[in-house]
Design a protein around this motif. Sequence first.
Motif, short mmCIF file in Angstrom:
data_model
loop_
_atom_site.label_atom_id
_atom_site.label_comp_id
_atom_site.label_asym_id
_atom_site.label_seq_id
_atom_site.Cartn_x
_atom_site.Cartn_y
_atom_site.Cartn_z
N ILE A 1 0.72 -1.25 -0.02
CA ILE A 1 0.11 0.17 0.10
C ILE A 1 0.82 1.27 -0.15
N ASP A 2 0.53 2.28 -0.58
CA ASP A 2 1.19 3.52 -0.88
C ASP A 2 0.37 4.66 -0.86
N ILE B 1 3.39 -1.80 -5.74
CA ILE B 1 3.84 -3.08 -6.20
C ILE B 1 5.33 -3.48 -5.53
N CYS B 2 6.26 -2.81 -5.46
CA CYS B 2 7.37 -3.07 -4.96
C CYS B 2 7.17 -3.32 -3.40
N ASP B 3 6.36 -2.85 -2.70
CA ASP B 3 6.22 -3.16 -1.56
C ASP B 3 5.50 -4.66 -1.24
N CYS C 1 9.90 -11.44 1.86
CA CYS C 1 10.37 -11.18 3.15
C CYS C 1 11.70 -10.49 3.20
N LEU C 2 11.54 -9.30 2.24
CA LEU C 2 12.55 -8.86 2.04
C LEU C 2 12.74 -7.14 2.47
N GLY C 3 11.67 -6.98 3.67
CA GLY C 3 11.53 -5.63 3.98
C GLY C 3 10.50 -4.92 2.97
N ASP C 4 10.57 -3.70 3.02
CA ASP C 4 9.82 -2.74 2.17
C ASP C 4 10.81 -1.61 1.22
N ILE C 5 9.83 -0.88 0.58
CA ILE C 5 10.76 -0.03 -0.13
C ILE C 5 11.46 0.86 0.43
N GLY C 6 11.14 1.42 1.58
CA GLY C 6 11.94 2.18 2.47
C GLY C 6 13.20 1.69 2.93
N ASN D 1 13.93 12.34 -7.09
CA ASN D 1 13.13 12.36 -8.26
C ASN D 1 13.43 11.02 -8.92
N ILE D 2 13.76 10.04 -8.41
CA ILE D 2 14.15 8.94 -9.11
C ILE D 2 13.14 8.20 -9.92
N ASP D 3 13.10 7.84 -11.23
CA ASP D 3 11.97 7.16 -11.79
C ASP D 3 11.50 6.00 -11.04
N SER D 4 10.14 5.85 -10.69
CA SER D 4 9.84 4.66 -9.91
C SER D 4 9.88 3.31 -10.69
N LYS D 5 10.04 3.49 -12.08
CA LYS D 5 10.14 2.06 -13.03
C LYS D 5 11.31 1.56 -12.46
N ILE D 6 12.55 2.52 -12.35
CA ILE D 6 13.89 1.85 -11.63
C ILE D 6 13.65 1.20 -10.43
N LEU D 7 12.90 1.57 -9.54
CA LEU D 7 12.66 1.00 -8.13
C LEU D 7 11.94 -0.21 -8.45
N LEU D 8 11.01 -0.38 -9.50
CA LEU D 8 10.22 -1.59 -9.71
C LEU D 8 11.14 -2.51 -10.26
N LYS D 9 11.98 -2.32 -11.07
CA LYS D 9 12.78 -3.19 -11.97
C LYS D 9 14.08 -3.86 -10.54
#
Length: 159
Positions: free
Chosen positions: A9-10, A46-48, A55-60, A72-80
């Motif tokens: 959730i975000d 989706i990342c979370d 069981c790898l924690g969360d996006i933070g 200002n990172i592109d969240s598509k990078i975070l998803l990948k």
Amino acid sequence: MNIRIGFGIDFHQMVEGREFWLGGILIPHTKGALGHSDADVLLHAICDAMLGAACLGDIGVHFPDTDPSLKNIDSKILLKKSAELINKAGYSIGNIDSTLCLQAPKIKEYVPKMQQVIADILSLQITDVSIKATTTEKMGFVGREEGVVAYATILLQKI
């Protein structure tokens, strides 16, 4: 366990003067989501969900908002990068089911493009990425167009 379910959730505040990135695409609107990154609530949820299921924690944990290199990172990078983490842990994605909560703008016409962007990043079929949307019937911070919320559920399978 051979399958795992994750939930993410975000929430982000909506403000004037920001671009509105949602599901990896730019949505035309007078407001955008406020955040350290591009504030794409759907990709963050989706990342979370992915990270939680493995069981790898969360996006933070992996991409903290205190890291100036992520400003200002592109969240598509975070998803990948999140997908790479779950693959390294021995999992692949079965499917994603998500819901967006926002009063405006209406996003129905953008959903297929969002599905395709997410599917391409995660090497999924478009039919493996469900995106639904709802309003809060003008109630609460979402209904007042002060914020946007995304929920995501994911099924991971052991590779």
